[in-house]
Design a protein around this motif. Sequence first.
Motif, PDB file in Angstrom:
ATOM      1  N   GLN A  61       6.783  -1.749   4.461  1.00  0.00           N
ATOM      2  CA  GLN A  61       6.481  -0.780   5.527  1.00  0.00           C
ATOM      3  C   GLN A  61       7.003   0.591   5.101  1.00  0.00           C
ATOM      4  O   GLN A  61       8.183   0.737   4.769  1.00  0.00           O
ATOM      5  N   ASN A  62       6.121   1.557   5.099  1.00  0.00           N
ATOM      6  CA  ASN A  62       6.531   2.874   4.600  1.00  0.00           C
ATOM      7  C   ASN A  62       7.237   3.703   5.660  1.00  0.00           C
ATOM      8  O   ASN A  62       7.098   3.464   6.863  1.00  0.00           O
ATOM      9  N   ILE A  63       7.982   4.658   5.180  1.00  0.00           N
ATOM     10  CA  ILE A  63       8.636   5.627   6.062  1.00  0.00           C
ATOM     11  C   ILE A  63       7.996   6.977   5.738  1.00  0.00           C
ATOM     12  O   ILE A  63       8.133   7.486   4.618  1.00  0.00           O
ATOM     13  N   GLU A 221      -0.143   8.829   0.676  1.00  0.00           N
ATOM     14  CA  GLU A 221       1.166   8.152   0.656  1.00  0.00           C
ATOM     15  C   GLU A 221       0.984   6.646   0.717  1.00  0.00           C
ATOM     16  O   GLU A 221       1.556   5.897  -0.085  1.00  0.00           O
ATOM     17  N   CYS A 222       0.199   6.218   1.693  1.00  0.00           N
ATOM     18  CA  CYS A 222       0.087   4.775   1.913  1.00  0.00           C
ATOM     19  C   CYS A 222      -0.657   4.091   0.774  1.00  0.00           C
ATOM     20  O   CYS A 222      -0.313   2.968   0.402  1.00  0.00           O
ATOM     21  N   SER A 223      -1.671   4.767   0.198  1.00  0.00           N
ATOM     22  CA  SER A 223      -2.357   4.167  -0.954  1.00  0.00           C
ATOM     23  C   SER A 223      -1.374   3.988  -2.106  1.00  0.00           C
ATOM     24  O   SER A 223      -1.292   2.917  -2.713  1.00  0.00           O
ATOM     25  N   PRO A 246      -8.635   8.940  10.884  1.00  0.00           N
ATOM     26  CA  PRO A 246      -9.084   8.880   9.495  1.00  0.00           C
ATOM     27  C   PRO A 246      -8.102   8.162   8.553  1.00  0.00           C
ATOM     28  O   PRO A 246      -8.473   7.863   7.429  1.00  0.00           O
ATOM     29  N   HIS A 247      -6.889   7.863   9.016  1.00  0.00           N
ATOM     30  CA  HIS A 247      -5.857   7.414   8.080  1.00  0.00           C
ATOM     31  C   HIS A 247      -6.288   6.204   7.235  1.00  0.00           C
ATOM     32  O   HIS A 247      -6.246   6.248   6.002  1.00  0.00           O
ATOM     33  N   HIS A 248      -6.713   5.133   7.888  1.00  0.00           N
ATOM     34  CA  HIS A 248      -7.030   3.931   7.113  1.00  0.00           C
ATOM     35  C   HIS A 248      -8.362   4.031   6.389  1.00  0.00           C
ATOM     36  O   HIS A 248      -8.537   3.461   5.309  1.00  0.00           O
ATOM     37  N   GLU A 249      -9.279   4.754   6.989  1.00  0.00           N
ATOM     38  CA  GLU A 249     -10.566   4.950   6.314  1.00  0.00           C
ATOM     39  C   GLU A 249     -10.333   5.690   4.990  1.00  0.00           C
ATOM     40  O   GLU A 249     -10.893   5.331   3.944  1.00  0.00           O
ATOM     41  N   ASP A 250      -9.491   6.710   5.044  1.00  0.00           N
ATOM     42  CA  ASP A 250      -9.225   7.511   3.858  1.00  0.00           C
ATOM     43  C   ASP A 250      -8.372   6.729   2.851  1.00  0.00           C
ATOM     44  O   ASP A 250      -8.598   6.796   1.644  1.00  0.00           O
ATOM     45  N   GLU A 251      -7.427   5.966   3.384  1.00  0.00           N
ATOM     46  CA  GLU A 251      -6.591   5.147   2.494  1.00  0.00           C
ATOM     47  C   GLU A 251      -7.455   4.135   1.741  1.00  0.00           C
ATOM     48  O   GLU A 251      -7.296   3.929   0.536  1.00  0.00           O
ATOM     49  N   ARG A 252      -8.388   3.526   2.463  1.00  0.00           N
ATOM     50  CA  ARG A 252      -9.257   2.525   1.827  1.00  0.00           C
ATOM     51  C   ARG A 252     -10.096   3.175   0.717  1.00  0.00           C
ATOM     52  O   ARG A 252     -10.228   2.626  -0.373  1.00  0.00           O
TER      53      ARG A 252
HETATM   54 ZN    ZN Z   1      -0.247   4.459   6.580  1.00  0.00          ZN
END
Ligand code: ZN
Length: 461
Positions: A61-63, A221-223, A246-252
Amino acid sequence: MDTRTRSVEQIVPSTPGQLTVYACGPTVYRYAHVGNLRTFLLTDLIRRTAELLGLQVRLVQNITDVGHLQDDTAVDADGEDKLLAQARAENKDPFAVARFYEEAFHRDLALLGVHPADAYPRASECIDLMVALIVTLIDKGKAYVGDDGTVYFSAESFEGYGAISGNKLSELRAGHGATGESTATGKRFHADWALWKLASESREMTWPSPWGHGFPGWHIECSAMSLELLGSVIDVHTGGIDLRFPHHEDERAQSDSAAGHEVVRHWVHGEHLLFEGRKMAKSTGNVVLVADVVERGFDPLALRLAFLSSRYRQQANLSWDAIAAAQKTLDRWRASVAAWAEEPSKPMCAEVQAGVLEAFCDDLDTPRALQVLRTCEKSSMPDGCKFEIFAWADRLLGLDLARDVGRAPAALPEGAASLLSERATARGGKDFAASDRLRDALAALGVAVKDTPAGQEWTLS
Ligand code: ZN
Ligand code: AMP
């Protein structure tokens, strides 16, 4: 519920026996409110269920301590970073602010009985990973340096864009939509988003990069952290429903473009929590913290039980009355468990156990699991049996139900609970060959099963 396929999917780990989970963590510029915590609890429930089924779970889990702007849709370098704004408001160093709220986050999770993740990478300490990933994306023709010096991801270069949220590129209008923004930038296409933003030397929290001094966008960051710490196949990715887009769409798009294949097998999103019927927002003064719950004399685990009373994928409306009702149930269950523990231990009724486990395995149907336990509580089952069931179920519920009990309940070996559940199903379907095979498998784990008119009972042999 898999948000991308829009159906309830069976989770089959990519590596047998192991489950990898990535959870979007907090942006540490303020205390987590109870809505955030409901989403963090979702990940804990997935983890506990998987572990009870005998899987080894690796959870990251990221911070987020940099790059999350006040307005997620803004990509300009002047965009107000949530953390920098708070640091200014508190007249403190941004890193001091970040560490303060990060510690508070860990304390809240502990109060809520959430098992700690295996790693909590901080965005500010993973800048090198992000830079390396951006370089890869540029090399692959997926990202470019815009006229304004910002590095952008080219949304059109990723064919499957929109699969999680249903927001197709063709439908995102320039200047509007969640990734579009009205200010002129160096983007080539309105839905492109920033991976690296240039910043003036005076801005705090900036780093050198091949494209100049600046800071990363939030999505990269999450990617970067998930690919580094969990590899290029991740079984489950969790977050609140607002992160779908957009966070997860962009991460994917970023992760899949770098890896060359679908990285996340299942996206799971928790619906939002309302409080007394209203959205939780600082602007309307409707924010409730764990500290507020404690201040009113409630056990934080009453909050946890109140969360369990609704299913994660449904919007829930929490209220002080609901927390008070949960506290009453929690007190009653703890007192009952302590009283039942005084009676001689009796074999656990595997049917009740299977009912609870099946409810958790059925897309975390926690209200149903609680109902199974309420029925068991009121039944004429021997007290020693009720004790074993409640003590066992607490491994999923996490309510510290045996807090007032001196002795430990008989613990099933890993993997035995799912075998018992399978055997209950086999017996129900009169598949006696499977039932016998499962009895042998259980015996090999040291669990002796007896069939009674009330269902299977087990003891440790
Ligand atoms: Zn994230
Ligand atoms: P943040 O700290 O704002 O980045 O949010 C942390 C997590 O809480 C994210 O997964 C959000 O989607 C989630 N979240 C934010 N508001 C709520 C809410 N009202 N109910 C449930 N989850 C929320």
